[in-house]
Design a protein around this motif. Structure first.
Motif, PDB file in Angstrom:
ATOM      1  N   THR A 201       1.202   0.206  11.937  1.00  0.00           N
ATOM      2  CA  THR A 201       0.869   0.765  13.417  1.00  0.00           C
ATOM      3  C   THR A 201       0.264  -0.235  13.831  1.00  0.00           C
ATOM      4  O   THR A 201      -0.857  -0.909  13.542  1.00  0.00           O
ATOM      5  CB  THR A 201      -0.315   1.792  13.105  1.00  0.00           C
TER       6      THR A 201
ATOM      7  N   GLU B 263       0.741  10.646   3.352  1.00  0.00           N
ATOM      8  CA  GLU B 263       0.246  10.326   2.116  1.00  0.00           C
ATOM      9  C   GLU B 263       0.266  11.812   1.467  1.00  0.00           C
ATOM     10  O   GLU B 263      -0.009  12.996   2.016  1.00  0.00           O
ATOM     11  CB  GLU B 263      -1.125   9.956   2.035  1.00  0.00           C
TER      12      GLU B 263
ATOM     13  N   CYS C 171       4.429  -4.187   6.131  1.00  0.00           N
ATOM     14  CA  CYS C 171       3.598  -2.949   6.118  1.00  0.00           C
ATOM     15  C   CYS C 171       2.284  -3.263   5.779  1.00  0.00           C
ATOM     16  O   CYS C 171       1.661  -2.467   4.918  1.00  0.00           O
ATOM     17  CB  CYS C 171       4.143  -2.102   5.047  1.00  0.00           C
TER      18      CYS C 171
ATOM     19  N   ASP D 233       2.373  -8.980  -1.813  1.00  0.00           N
ATOM     20  CA  ASP D 233       1.026  -8.505  -1.494  1.00  0.00           C
ATOM     21  C   ASP D 233       0.046  -9.496  -1.927  1.00  0.00           C
ATOM     22  O   ASP D 233       0.219 -10.467  -2.845  1.00  0.00           O
ATOM     23  CB  ASP D 233       0.695  -7.205  -2.046  1.00  0.00           C
TER      24      ASP D 233
ATOM     25  N   ILE E 293       0.548 -12.544   8.396  1.00  0.00           N
ATOM     26  CA  ILE E 293       1.924 -12.450   7.682  1.00  0.00           C
ATOM     27  C   ILE E 293       2.878 -13.065   8.659  1.00  0.00           C
ATOM     28  O   ILE E 293       3.723 -13.352   8.215  1.00  0.00           O
ATOM     29  CB  ILE E 293       2.019 -11.200   7.228  1.00  0.00           C
TER      30      ILE E 293
ATOM     31  N   THR F   5      -3.414  -2.247   8.826  1.00  0.00           N
ATOM     32  CA  THR F   5      -4.402  -2.389  10.204  1.00  0.00           C
ATOM     33  C   THR F   5      -5.431  -1.846  10.546  1.00  0.00           C
ATOM     34  O   THR F   5      -5.464  -0.824  11.325  1.00  0.00           O
ATOM     35  CB  THR F   5      -3.201  -2.315  11.568  1.00  0.00           C
TER      36      THR F   5
ATOM     37  N   GLU G 274       6.065   4.084  11.110  1.00  0.00           N
ATOM     38  CA  GLU G 274       6.413   4.778   9.973  1.00  0.00           C
ATOM     39  C   GLU G 274       5.694   6.144   9.971  1.00  0.00           C
ATOM     40  O   GLU G 274       4.456   6.308  10.374  1.00  0.00           O
ATOM     41  CB  GLU G 274       5.698   4.134   8.923  1.00  0.00           C
TER      42      GLU G 274
ATOM     43  N   LYS H 170      -1.875  -5.522  -7.687  1.00  0.00           N
ATOM     44  CA  LYS H 170      -0.688  -4.515  -7.413  1.00  0.00           C
ATOM     45  C   LYS H 170       0.486  -5.129  -7.580  1.00  0.00           C
ATOM     46  O   LYS H 170       1.477  -4.404  -8.222  1.00  0.00           O
ATOM     47  CB  LYS H 170      -1.048  -4.492  -5.821  1.00  0.00           C
TER      48      LYS H 170
ATOM     49  N   GLY I 280       0.918  -1.360   0.140  1.00  0.00           N
ATOM     50  CA  GLY I 280      -0.125  -0.135   0.010  1.00  0.00           C
ATOM     51  C   GLY I 280       0.950   1.196   0.100  1.00  0.00           C
ATOM     52  O   GLY I 280       2.024   1.266  -0.612  1.00  0.00           O
ATOM     53  N   TYR I 281       0.383   2.285   0.594  1.00  0.00           N
ATOM     54  CA  TYR I 281       1.170   3.457   0.588  1.00  0.00           C
ATOM     55  C   TYR I 281       2.444   3.287   1.057  1.00  0.00           C
ATOM     56  O   TYR I 281       3.683   3.794   0.681  1.00  0.00           O
ATOM     57  CB  TYR I 281       0.512   4.596   1.234  1.00  0.00           C
ATOM     58  N   VAL I 282       2.551   2.803   2.226  1.00  0.00           N
ATOM     59  CA  VAL I 282       4.022   2.628   3.210  1.00  0.00           C
ATOM     60  C   VAL I 282       4.711   1.787   2.281  1.00  0.00           C
ATOM     61  O   VAL I 282       5.915   2.063   2.019  1.00  0.00           O
ATOM     62  CB  VAL I 282       3.563   2.071   4.656  1.00  0.00           C
TER      63      VAL I 282
HETATM   64  N1  LIG Z   1      -0.932   5.336   5.010  1.00  0.00           N
HETATM   65  C1  LIG Z   1      -0.250   6.333   5.701  1.00  0.00           C
HETATM   66  O1  LIG Z   1       0.135   7.508   5.326  1.00  0.00           O
HETATM   67  C2  LIG Z   1       0.432   5.450   6.942  1.00  0.00           C
HETATM   68  C3  LIG Z   1       1.527   6.266   7.357  1.00  0.00           C
HETATM   69  C4  LIG Z   1       2.325   5.596   8.742  1.00  0.00           C
HETATM   70  C5  LIG Z   1       1.851   4.410   8.902  1.00  0.00           C
HETATM   71  N2  LIG Z   1       0.709   3.728   8.366  1.00  0.00           N
HETATM   72  C6  LIG Z   1       0.510   2.423   8.735  1.00  0.00           C
HETATM   73  O2  LIG Z   1       1.048   1.355   8.051  1.00  0.00           O
HETATM   74  C7  LIG Z   1       0.503   0.307   7.840  1.00  0.00           C
HETATM   75  C8  LIG Z   1       0.251   0.203   5.967  1.00  0.00           C
HETATM   76  O3  LIG Z   1      -0.684   1.448   5.852  1.00  0.00           O
HETATM   77  P1  LIG Z   1      -1.000   1.552   4.102  1.00  0.00           P
HETATM   78  O4  LIG Z   1      -1.653   2.969   4.207  1.00  0.00           O
HETATM   79  O5  LIG Z   1       0.256   1.298   3.325  1.00  0.00           O
HETATM   80  O6  LIG Z   1      -2.097   0.335   4.047  1.00  0.00           O
HETATM   81  P2  LIG Z   1      -2.820   0.072   2.942  1.00  0.00           P
HETATM   82  O7  LIG Z   1      -4.384  -0.462   3.061  1.00  0.00           O
HETATM   83  O8  LIG Z   1      -2.598   1.246   1.588  1.00  0.00           O
HETATM   84  O9  LIG Z   1      -1.909  -1.163   2.284  1.00  0.00           O
HETATM   85  C9  LIG Z   1      -1.870  -2.438   3.027  1.00  0.00           C
HETATM   86  C10 LIG Z   1      -1.487  -3.343   1.905  1.00  0.00           C
HETATM   87  O10 LIG Z   1      -1.427  -4.877   2.579  1.00  0.00           O
HETATM   88  C11 LIG Z   1      -1.856  -5.635   1.951  1.00  0.00           C
HETATM   89  N3  LIG Z   1      -1.962  -7.011   2.583  1.00  0.00           N
HETATM   90  C12 LIG Z   1      -3.032  -7.311   3.217  1.00  0.00           C
HETATM   91  N4  LIG Z   1      -2.958  -8.698   3.754  1.00  0.00           N
HETATM   92  C13 LIG Z   1      -1.510  -9.019   3.237  1.00  0.00           C
HETATM   93  C14 LIG Z   1      -0.958 -10.359   3.492  1.00  0.00           C
HETATM   94  N5  LIG Z   1      -1.460 -11.133   4.346  1.00  0.00           N
HETATM   95  N6  LIG Z   1       0.398 -10.132   2.981  1.00  0.00           N
HETATM   96  C15 LIG Z   1       0.674  -9.476   2.168  1.00  0.00           C
HETATM   97  N7  LIG Z   1       0.112  -8.133   1.859  1.00  0.00           N
HETATM   98  C16 LIG Z   1      -1.059  -7.997   2.681  1.00  0.00           C
HETATM   99  C17 LIG Z   1      -3.105  -5.150   1.051  1.00  0.00           C
HETATM  100  O11 LIG Z   1      -3.331  -5.965   0.140  1.00  0.00           O
HETATM  101  C18 LIG Z   1      -2.666  -3.621   0.849  1.00  0.00           C
HETATM  102  O12 LIG Z   1      -2.052  -3.688  -0.461  1.00  0.00           O
HETATM  103  C19 LIG Z   1      -0.926   0.576   8.467  1.00  0.00           C
HETATM  104  O13 LIG Z   1      -0.611  -0.095   9.721  1.00  0.00           O
HETATM  105  C20 LIG Z   1      -1.024   1.779   8.607  1.00  0.00           C
HETATM  106  O14 LIG Z   1      -1.594   2.371   9.708  1.00  0.00           O
HETATM  107  C21 LIG Z   1       0.219   4.262   7.201  1.00  0.00           C
END
Ligand SMILES: NC(=O)c1ccc[n+]([C@@H]2O[C@H](COP(=O)([O-])OP(=O)(O)OC[C@H]3O[C@@H](n4cnc5c(N)ncnc54)[C@H](O)[C@@H]3O)[C@@H](O)[C@H]2O)c1
Length: 439
Positions: free
Chosen positions: A125, A162, A84, A31, A103, A87, A158, A36, A10-12
């Motif tokens: 997180t 975004e 990443c 993923d 995972i 959650t 992290e 993706k 995802g984003y992270v």
């Molecule tokens: N988005 C932000 O700006 C940001 C900043 C800091 C921390 N975080 C934290 O980082 C974490 C990820 O955030 P995000 O925004 O990147 O989430 P997201 O929802 O954009 O991406 C999560 C990814 O994990 C994948 N996934 C789920 N189960 C999986 C598995 N079993 N194996 C492999 N991949 C799997 C999903 O398909 C998805 O692509 C969260 O805990 C979030 O709270 C996010």
């Protein structure tokens, strides 16, 4: 350069994958979403982020990025895994940890086959305690191996935002690593130690907690600025001018001042001015729910101290400090005066020491306040701290100056209990049983 596997794109995860590959590492992204994987495989970004279109195309073309749906293969190919996965909130507000649990179990199963040390850095997180209480046992059970011996878990929150994720990746506010093992910390330092910020090591639980704390603080700041703006609007004041002035004070406002855990606030200004602000807002029909709950939160903190005193079962209480802060004799709205009043109300015996408070010298509003609140204060005040220690079973300490601490270290007996409201330096040197207010 390292071989890195990233779980969750995802984003992270996707931004980390692109930036680590740009920095010269070999990165495998995993993923569960095949679309993706396909996007990245073809050099396209799975998230909309400034700079990602070009960066993903470049690092994929350079051959430093792979994608895989197979956790096992990705773990075996790498030295370090960054987890990443999302959650998100469950319907009851709790954290949905299903992805991270899955995972962790899959990574554990793969580690069974690995003979070289592997680092797993959780970057999602996570509720405090998750890594040590839930994920570590899970990985150990699935791998048949030990954390800190055969593999090394750590938590690295992290902080990217975004919209500016690549810029934040390259210039984060700090790098925080919660770890038990030096090996994990040093591998994270290899990846992020070059960034222009401080690299801070802490416990795993503190690293998990600081992420929540930072986001809560951001949310609180935004709401504070917006509540201030709504009040300003009603008063015909420019909120930008006000908040710019607020932020230009880096001594008391935008600083560590007032951000240290301790006792409730008091004094002649904060409570009075908050009440006046709330009254003003009511007269203009402006709702300020956050500011409106500040005094309630402050009294909950006072209650917390009182409940610890009552739960101790001690009847003879010695209060060290009485005014609203050290070095002043201002007793108006001192939470310690309220605490004294409550102890007396519960039928406890109380003696008080405060080197700044001399009843004979109190004047005006200060004297009137104390006459109305604790009229028998004269009988409770002691000239010397030694007398208060001698007469008490429980000492409630709200002063931490060197002179006070020195007497406490010398006089407190092993049979006495100390409730520390101010984080006494050198508390370990006290011979009594020690209890922090919330630490
Ligand atoms: N988005 C932000 O700006 C940001 C900043 C800091 C921390 N975080 C934290 O980082 C974490 C990820 O955030 P995000 O925004 O990147 O989430 P997201 O929802 O954009 O991406 C999560 C990814 O994990 C994948 N996934 C789920 N189960 C999986 C598995 N079993 N194996 C492999 N991949 C799997 C999903 O398909 C998805 O692509 C969260 O805990 C979030 O709270 C996010």
């Amino acid at each position: 350069m390292m071989n890195i596997s990233i779980f969750g794109l995802g984003y992270v995860g996707a931004v980390s994958l692109a930036c680590l590959a740009r920095d010269g590492h070999d990165v495998t992204g995993v993923d569960i979403a095949p679309e993706k994987l396909e996007l990245i495989r073809s050099g396209r970004t799975p998230v909309v982020e400034e700079g990602m279109v070009d960066l993903i195309a470049r690092v994929v073309a350079e051959g430093r990025v792979r994608v895989d749906s197979d956790t096992r293969a990705a773990v075996l190919r790498s030295d370090l895994s960054l987890v990443c996965v999302g959650t998100p909130s469950a319907p009851n507000g709790s954290q949905d940890q299903s992805a991270i649990l899955r995972i962790a179990a899959d990574i554990g199963a793969a580690l069974r086959e690995k003979s070289t040390p592997h680092v797993v850095a959780f970057r999602s997180t996570l509720a405090p305690g998750t890594v040590e209480d839930v994920l570590r046992p899970l990985v150990e059970a699935a791998s048949g191996k030990r954390d800190g011996v055969d593999f090394h878990l750590c938590f690295q929150p992290e902080f990217l935002r975004e919209g500016s994720a690549i810029r934040d990746y390259d210039a984060p506010p700090f790098v925080v690593v919660g770890a038990c093992s030096d090996f994990a910390v040093e591998r994270i330092r290899d990846l992020f130690g070059h960034l222009p910020c401080r690299f801070l090591r802490t416990s795993i639980r503190a690293a998990e907690t600081v992420k929540y704390c930072c986001n809560n603080f951001h949310a609180l700041k935004i709401v504070f600025a917006n509540e201030t703006a709504r009040l300003c609007e009603a008063l015909g004041v420019d909120p930008f001018e006000v908040m710019n002035l607020v932020c230009s004070d880096t001594q008391l406002n935008i600083s560590p001042a007032y951000l240290r855990p301790g006792f409730a606030f008091g004094g002649s200004c904060l409570g009075k001015d908050l009440r006046a602000t709330l009254h003003l807002a009511r007269t203009r029909d402006v709702e300020l729910p956050v500011l409106g709950s500040v005094l309630e939160s402050n009294s909950k903190h006072l209650e917390h101290a009182i409940s610890k005193i009552l739960a101790s079962g001690k009847r003879h209480i010695g209060l060290v400090g009485l005014s609203f802060k050290p070095g002043t004799d201002d007793l108006r709205e001192s939470p310690l005066v309220h605490l004294a009043e409550r102890c007396l109300g519960k039928g406890l015996s109380l003696v008080v020491y405060d080197p700044s408070v001399h009843l004979s010298k109190l004047l005006g509003a200060n004297l009137r306040y104390i006459e109305a609140t604790v009229p028998h204060l004269g009988k409770l005040l002691r000239e010397h701290l030694e007398e208060v220690v001698a007469e008490s079973e429980l000492l409630v300490v709200a002063l931490a100056d060197p002179g006070t601490v020195e007497v406490l270290v010398r006089e407190v007996r092993p049979d006495q209990l100390v409730l520390d409201l101010v984080r006494i330096p050198d508390a370990a040197a006290l011979r009594g049983r020690y209890m922090g207010l919330c630490w």
